[in-house]
Design a protein around this motif. Structure first.
Motif, PDB file in Angstrom:
ATOM      1  N   ALA A 156       0.807  -1.220   0.000  1.00  0.00           N
ATOM      2  CA  ALA A 156       0.000   0.000   0.000  1.00  0.00           C
ATOM      3  C   ALA A 156       0.840   1.270   0.000  1.00  0.00           C
ATOM      4  N   LYS A 215       5.521   5.140  -1.346  1.00  0.00           N
ATOM      5  CA  LYS A 215       6.969   5.387  -1.325  1.00  0.00           C
ATOM      6  C   LYS A 215       7.781   4.088  -1.243  1.00  0.00           C
ATOM      7  N   ILE A 275       8.268   2.066   1.168  1.00  0.00           N
ATOM      8  CA  ILE A 275       9.092   1.987   2.376  1.00  0.00           C
ATOM      9  C   ILE A 275       8.963   0.572   2.962  1.00  0.00           C
ATOM     10  N   ILE A 308       8.340  -1.121   5.576  1.00  0.00           N
ATOM     11  CA  ILE A 308       7.857  -0.779   6.917  1.00  0.00           C
ATOM     12  C   ILE A 308       8.258  -1.805   7.992  1.00  0.00           C
ATOM     13  N   ILE A 322       5.363  10.188   3.715  1.00  0.00           N
ATOM     14  CA  ILE A 322       4.581  11.409   3.479  1.00  0.00           C
ATOM     15  C   ILE A 322       3.312  11.464   4.358  1.00  0.00           C
ATOM     16  N   THR A 323       3.264  10.554   5.346  1.00  0.00           N
ATOM     17  CA  THR A 323       2.158  10.533   6.323  1.00  0.00           C
ATOM     18  C   THR A 323       0.792  10.398   5.635  1.00  0.00           C
ATOM     19  N   THR A 340      -2.033   5.445   4.184  1.00  0.00           N
ATOM     20  CA  THR A 340      -2.659   4.375   3.394  1.00  0.00           C
ATOM     21  C   THR A 340      -2.324   3.014   4.001  1.00  0.00           C
ATOM     22  N   CYS A 341      -1.094   2.880   4.458  1.00  0.00           N
ATOM     23  CA  CYS A 341      -0.633   1.621   5.051  1.00  0.00           C
ATOM     24  C   CYS A 341      -1.472   1.242   6.270  1.00  0.00           C
ATOM     25  N   ILE A 347       1.206   3.660  11.933  1.00  0.00           N
ATOM     26  CA  ILE A 347       2.488   3.417  11.254  1.00  0.00           C
ATOM     27  C   ILE A 347       3.234   4.725  10.956  1.00  0.00           C
ATOM     28  N   ALA A 348       2.490   5.726  10.476  1.00  0.00           N
ATOM     29  CA  ALA A 348       3.161   6.987  10.117  1.00  0.00           C
ATOM     30  C   ALA A 348       3.811   7.632  11.342  1.00  0.00           C
ATOM     31  N   MET A 381       6.869   5.747  12.099  1.00  0.00           N
ATOM     32  CA  MET A 381       7.913   6.004  11.103  1.00  0.00           C
ATOM     33  C   MET A 381       8.724   7.246  11.475  1.00  0.00           C
TER      34      MET A 381
END
Ligand code: SF4
Ligand code: SF4
Length: 370
Positions: free
Chosen positions: A298, A301, A303, A305, A342-343, A346-347, A357-358, A361
Motif C-alpha cells: 500500500a 513510497k 518503504i 515498513i 509522506i504521512t 494508506t498503510c 504506522i506513520a 515512522m
C-alpha cells in the motif's frame, strides 16, 4: 470434519528462507523443498498460503516445493480470497482459478476469505463472496470454507451469526494479545466457541516477537525455548485445531515438528507465568509489528515498513551493540528512507494490528536518519 487437523502444527508459507534478504520473492527453493520434505516425513500435512504472500508468489512456491513433488493425498492446502483484489475489478472466480493454477492443484482443502474486518465483511457480502465460497464447497473445489479475521469479538459475533456456513475461523491468538483491546485473542476465541467453529491460529509467536525475549522474561520460562512456549500456549486452548508457524529455516522445522509431534498442553503454572512475561515484553518492545507485510504493497513510497520497525525494536531492546544503524544504512541503498514517509496513512488501513504506522515512522527516522 476431515482429518486435516490430526496434528496441531501447520506450515505457513509467508516467511520462507530468502536468498536476498531485501527481496521477498527471492525464496530459496532448494532449502524450502528440504523443509517441506522434513515436515511431511514427520507426519505433518497442513500448509497455509495466500494470494499476496511473498510478493504474490507464495502459491507458486508452494507448487514448486510441495504439490509438484508429493502426491495430492499426502498434504492439505489452505489459501485465501483477497478482498482488496476484488476492488481492482477481478471476480472471485478469476482469482480462484488463478490460485488453482499457481498452486498446481484441482481443489483446495480449505478456502478462506482473507483478513476480514467489519468493513471488508460487508464488502464481501455485497460482492457475493460468501455465496461464492458456498458454491465452491458444493462443487468440491473447496472441501471446507471459512475466513481469516482481524477485528473485534463483537464484529466476529455479527459475521458468524449472519454466516453459519463458515466451517472454520482463523484468528490471531497469542499470549501477548490475549487481553489486548484491539486484537482481543481471548474474546474472539470465545465467540468462535459460542458458534461451534474450530479455530486456526495465526501469529502464535507474534511475528517472532515471542521467540526472542528479554533476559528477564526468559528466566521465567524454566529453560523452555520461548517460541515453544508460545506455540504450546496457542495449541493448548480449547477449540483450537491448528496453529500456524511461518517457518524460515530447516532448524525451525526440525524443532517445531520435534516438540509438536508429541504436543503437551501447558500446565497451570506454565500458563500463569506468561502474565509476567507479557508485562516485561510490553515494557520492552516498542512497536508491536508482526512483520506480516500486509502494509507494504500500500505504500506509495515503497518503504519497507516491517524491516524498519524490526530494526527500531532491536535498537531499543539491545542498544548500540547490534549495529542497527549500519544495517539501516545498508537497507536504504535499496529502499526509501523512513524520513521520506509522506504521512498519507494508506498503510494503516491494511494493518491488522491497527498500528499508527506513520507516527512510528517518525520515531524510526528520528533514530536512524539523524
Ligand atoms: S504513511 Fe508513510 S509508510 Fe505509510 S503508506 Fe504513507 S508513505 Fe508509506
Ligand atoms: S505495520 Fe502492521 S501491516 Fe505492516 S507489517 Fe507490521 S503488523 Fe503487518
Amino acid at each position: 470434519m476431515t482429518n486435516f487437523f490430526d496434528k496441531k502444527l501447520g506450515f505457513g508459507f509467508l516467511r520462507l528462507p530468502l536468498s536476498d534478504p531485501n527481496d521477498d520473492t527471492s525464496v530459496n527453493i532448494e532449502e524450502t523443498c528440504r523443509m517441506v520434505d522434513l515436515f511431511l516425513e514427520r507426519g505433518f500435512t497442513y500448509f497455509d498460503t495466500a494470494y499476496n504472500y511473498h510478493g504474490h508468489r507464495s502459491e507458486e512456491f508452494l507448487r514448486l516445493c510441495l504439490t509438484s513433488r508429493h502426491p495430492r493425498n499426502s498434504y492439505s492446502i489452505t489459501t485465501k480470497l483477497p478482498c482488496p483484489a476484488l476492488k481492482r475489478g477481478k471476480t472471485p472466480e478469476e482469482i480462484f482459478t488463478h490460485q488453482l493454477q499457481k498452486c498446481g492443484v484441482e481443489y483446495f482443502d480449505l478456502y478462506l476469505l482473507h483478513g476480514l474486518d467489519g468493513e471488508d465483511a460487508v464488502y464481501a457480502e455485497e460482492h457475493g463472496c460468501f455465496e461464492f465460497l458456498k458454491q465452491l464447497k458444493k462443487e468440491g473445489r473447496a472441501k471446507l470454507i471459512g475466513m481469516s479475521f482481524h477485528d473485534t469479538a463483537e464484529v466476529l459475533d455479527g459475521i458468524l451469526t449472519r454466516h453459519p456456513e463458515m466451517d472454520v475461523v482463523q484468528i490471531q491468538l497469542n499470549y501477548l494479545d490475549w487481553d489486548n483491546e484491539i486484537i482481543q485473542s481471548k474474546a474472539c476465541l470465545e465467540v468462535c466457541r459460542k458458534h461451534g467453529k474450530p479455530v486456526i491460529v495465526m501469529e502464535p509467536v507474534k511475528g517472532g516477537t515471542l521467540a526472542k525475549l528479554p533476559d528477564k522474561a526468559l528466566s521465567l520460562l524454566n529453560g523452555e525455548k520461548p517460541a515453544h512456549r508460545a506455540l504450546r500456549f496457542a495449541a493448548s486452548q480449547e477449540g483450537v485445531v491448528m496453529v500456524l508457524s511461518g517457518m524460515s529455516t530447516y532448524a525451525q522445522v526440525e524443532e517445531n515438528t520435534g516438540f509438536m509431534g508429541s504436543f503437551v498442553p501447558l500446565t497451570q503454572d506454565e500458563t500463569a507465568v506468561l502474565t509476567d512475561v507479557s508485562k516485561i515484553i510490553r515494557d520492552t518492545v516498542s512497536i508491536p509489528c508482526t512483520a506480516c507485510a500486509y502494509c507494504t504493497d500500500a505504500c506509495p513510497k515503497e518503504i519497507p515498513i516491517p524491516r524498519y520497525f524490526s530494526l527500531y525494536n532491536e535498537r531499543k531492546r539491545d542498544g548500540w551493540q547490534v549495529n542497527t544503524e549500519g544495517r539501516y544504512a545498508e537497507l536504504t541503498k535499496t529502499f526509501t528512507k523512513a524520513s521520506e514517509c509522506i504521512t498519507c496513512r494508506t498503510c494503516e488501513e491494511r494493518c491488522p494490528q491497527k498500528l499508527p504506522i506513520a507516527d512510528f515512522m517518525k520515531k524510526v527516522s528520528a533514530i536512524f536518519d539523524m
